[in-house]
Design an enzyme around this catalytic site. Structure first.
Site, short mmCIF file in Angstrom:
data_model
loop_
_atom_site.label_atom_id
_atom_site.label_comp_id
_atom_site.label_asym_id
_atom_site.label_seq_id
_atom_site.Cartn_x
_atom_site.Cartn_y
_atom_site.Cartn_z
N GLU A 113 5.33 7.13 -25.77
CA GLU A 113 5.29 6.09 -26.81
C GLU A 113 6.04 6.56 -28.06
O GLU A 113 6.77 5.80 -28.69
CB GLU A 113 3.83 5.76 -27.13
CG GLU A 113 3.11 5.16 -25.92
CD GLU A 113 1.67 4.77 -26.21
OE1 GLU A 113 0.87 5.67 -26.54
OE2 GLU A 113 1.36 3.57 -26.12
N GLU A 133 -2.35 7.19 -18.13
CA GLU A 133 -3.57 6.63 -18.72
C GLU A 133 -4.57 6.16 -17.65
O GLU A 133 -5.77 6.34 -17.80
CB GLU A 133 -3.21 5.45 -19.65
CG GLU A 133 -2.69 5.87 -21.02
CD GLU A 133 -1.20 6.20 -21.04
OE1 GLU A 133 -0.57 6.31 -19.96
OE2 GLU A 133 -0.66 6.36 -22.14
C1 1HE Z 1 -4.05 19.12 -24.12
C2 1HE Z 1 -3.35 17.97 -23.69
C3 1HE Z 1 -3.76 16.71 -24.21
C4 1HE Z 1 -2.50 19.68 -22.72
N1 1HE Z 1 -4.79 16.71 -25.07
N2 1HE Z 1 -5.06 19.05 -24.98
N3 1HE Z 1 -1.98 13.02 -21.55
C5 1HE Z 1 -2.12 13.58 -20.35
O1 1HE Z 1 -2.85 13.14 -19.50
C6 1HE Z 1 -1.34 14.85 -20.12
C7 1HE Z 1 -2.31 16.01 -19.98
N4 1HE Z 1 -1.61 17.31 -19.95
C8 1HE Z 1 -0.99 17.76 -18.84
O2 1HE Z 1 -0.87 17.10 -17.82
C9 1HE Z 1 -0.44 19.15 -18.91
O3 1HE Z 1 -1.11 19.85 -19.96
C10 1HE Z 1 1.08 19.21 -19.20
C11 1HE Z 1 1.85 18.74 -17.97
C12 1HE Z 1 1.48 18.40 -20.40
C13 1HE Z 1 1.48 20.70 -19.50
O4 1HE Z 1 1.03 21.51 -18.45
P1 1HE Z 1 0.98 23.09 -18.70
O5 1HE Z 1 0.55 23.74 -17.40
O6 1HE Z 1 2.23 23.57 -19.34
O7 1HE Z 1 -0.15 23.33 -19.82
P2 1HE Z 1 -1.74 23.26 -19.67
O8 1HE Z 1 -2.28 24.60 -19.26
O9 1HE Z 1 -2.18 22.09 -18.88
O10 1HE Z 1 -2.16 22.95 -21.18
C14 1HE Z 1 -2.07 23.95 -22.20
C15 1HE Z 1 -3.15 23.64 -23.21
O11 1HE Z 1 -2.87 22.38 -23.80
C16 1HE Z 1 -4.51 23.48 -22.55
O12 1HE Z 1 -5.49 23.92 -23.47
P3 1HE Z 1 -6.24 25.35 -23.32
O13 1HE Z 1 -7.29 25.33 -24.40
O14 1HE Z 1 -6.76 25.43 -21.91
O15 1HE Z 1 -5.14 26.37 -23.58
C17 1HE Z 1 -4.64 21.99 -22.35
O16 1HE Z 1 -5.97 21.55 -22.29
C18 1HE Z 1 -3.97 21.50 -23.63
N5 1HE Z 1 -3.50 20.14 -23.48
N6 1HE Z 1 -2.40 18.34 -22.81
C19 1HE Z 1 -5.41 17.85 -25.44
N7 1HE Z 1 -3.14 15.58 -23.90
C20 1HE Z 1 -2.72 6.25 -28.14
S1 1HE Z 1 -3.22 6.21 -26.54
C21 1HE Z 1 -2.22 7.34 -25.69
C22 1HE Z 1 -2.83 7.61 -24.35
C23 1HE Z 1 -2.28 8.85 -23.73
O17 1HE Z 1 -1.51 9.59 -24.31
S2 1HE Z 1 -2.82 9.19 -22.15
C24 1HE Z 1 -1.94 10.63 -21.69
C25 1HE Z 1 -2.71 11.87 -22.00
#
Ligand code: 1HE
Length: 258
Positions: A113, A133
Site C-alpha cells: 500500500e 491479509e
Molecule cells: C514483524 C512483521 C510484521 C516481520 N509485524 N513484526 N504482513 C505480513 O503478514 C508479513 C509478515 N512477515 C513476514 O512474512 C516475514 O517476516 C518477511 C517475509 C517479511 C521477512 O521474513 P524474514 O525471515 O526475513 O524475517 P522474520 O524472521 O520473519 O522477521 C524478523 C522480525 O520481524 C521478527 O521479529 P523477532 O522479534 O522474532 O525478531 C518478526 O516477527 C518481525 N516482523 N514482519 C510485526 N508485519 C493497514 S492494514 C495493512 C494490513 C497488512 O499489512 S497485512 C500484512 C502483514
C-alpha cells in the site's frame, strides 16, 4: 526535525527518505505512520523529488502485527488507524513532489500500500509482492483497494488476496507494480538517478503531473477534460516555459530519441 523510524538526507534537490526498522522488516506501527505523515507534510522547500527507500533485505512487511495483536483494537480504533494511514499515504501521492520508491525483498500488505502511493517504483530482482491479509484474518486498510487495485486491476487484487500468492518481480513489472527492474541491490542507485532526472523538470509541471493525473482519473470524462485544460492553462503559462521552449527553438535542448 528528528525521527525514530525514518532517516532522511538530501543530495542537492533530491531527498532520500529511508524506513529504518529493519529488525522488524520495516513493519509499520502507529508511530511509524505518524512519522511518514510528518515528513511528507513538511518536505524541505528546496526538495524537488524524493526517493522512498528502506534499510535491510525487505522494503516493508506491512502492518505491525505485533502492535495490532497487543493492542486488541476495537473497530473504531482500527478505523482511526486506517485514516492515519490514508492521511500519510495521501501526503505522498498528492503532496505535489514526485516520489520514487526503491524496492527490495518483501513489499507486502501495508508495504505494498505504501509503495502504491509512490509515483515511480523501481525494484531489484529480490522484490516481491503479496497481500497476505486473508491469511492473517484481516483486510487492507492503507489504501490498497483504491491505489493497488487501480495499478494491477481489482480482479487481480481479489485473486492475490484470496489465494495469498506471491507475485515475483517479473510479474510485478508486467502488472505495473514496478516501472523499472534492476539487478539485486541496484534499486536505490537507479531510483536516485531517476529522481535527479525528475528534479530537472519544471517544478510546476511535476506538481501538475503528480497531483493532476490521479485526480482527473477520479472524474467523469467531461470534468476531466475541463480540469485538464485548466491545469494546462496554468502550467503552460508558468515562469519557466519561455526559457525551456526557447532552448528547444534555439536547438539547445535535448531531443526525444530512443
Ligand atoms: C514483524 C512483521 C510484521 C516481520 N509485524 N513484526 N504482513 C505480513 O503478514 C508479513 C509478515 N512477515 C513476514 O512474512 C516475514 O517476516 C518477511 C517475509 C517479511 C521477512 O521474513 P524474514 O525471515 O526475513 O524475517 P522474520 O524472521 O520473519 O522477521 C524478523 C522480525 O520481524 C521478527 O521479529 P523477532 O522479534 O522474532 O525478531 C518478526 O516477527 C518481525 N516482523 N514482519 C510485526 N508485519 C493497514 S492494514 C495493512 C494490513 C497488512 O499489512 S497485512 C500484512 C502483514
Amino acid at each position: 526535525m528528528s525521527y525514530q523510524f525514518l532517516e532522511s538526507s538530501t543530495e542537492g534537490p533530491v531527498a532520500i527518505v529511508t524506513l529504518n526498522r529493519p529488525h522488524s522488516r520495516n513493519a509499520l506501527d502507529e508511530h511509524a505512520v505518524a512519522e511518514i505523515e510528518r515528513y511528507f507534510t513538511a518536505v524541505p522547500t528546496h526538495v524537488r523529488a524524493i526517493v522512498l527507500a528502506a534499510r535491510g533485505p525487505h522494503f516493508c512487511a506491512g502492518l505491525d502485527l505485533k502492535e495490532h495483536y497487543v493492542k486488541e483494537r476495537s473497530a473504531v480504533d482500527f478505523m482511526r488507524v486506517c485514516q492515519a494511514w490514508h492521511r500519510a499515504f495521501d501526503r505522498i501521492q498528492h503532496g505535489g513532489i514526485p516520489v520514487v520508491a526503491a524496492l527490495q525483498g518483501a513489499v507486502v500488505g501495508g508495504g505494498l500500500e505504501l509503495a502504491s502511493a509512490a509515483h515511480v517504483r523501481v525494484g531489484d530482482r529480490t522484490a516481491y509482492f503479496a497481500l497476505p491479509e486473508g491469511q492473517r484474518g484481516i483486510f487492507t486498510g492503507g489504501g490498497a483497494t483504491v491505489r493497488t487495485a487501480r495499478i494491477i486491476g481489482a480482479n487481480r487484487m481479489v485473486e492475490m488476496m484470496l489465494t495469498g500468492r506471491v507475485m515475483d518481480c517479473d510479474e510485478g513489472l508486467r502488472t505495473g507494480l514496478l516501472h523499472h527492474l534492476t539487478p539485486a541491490g541496484g534499486a536505490l542507485e537507479k531510483a536516485v538517478a531517476l529522481a535527479h532526472k525528475i528534479a530537472a523538470n519544471a517544478p510546476l509541471s511535476n506538481y501538475a503531473i503528480v497531483s493532476g493525473i490521479s485526480k482527473v482519473a477520479d472524474m467523469s470524462a467531461t470534468d476531466g477534460l475541463f480540469t485538464e485544460s485548466l491545469i494546462a492553462a496554468v502550467v503552460q503559462t508558468g515562469a519557466e516555459v519561455q526559457q525551456r521552449l526557447g532552448d528547444f527553438v534555439e536547438k539547445r535542448a535535448e531531443k526525444v530519441v530512443v
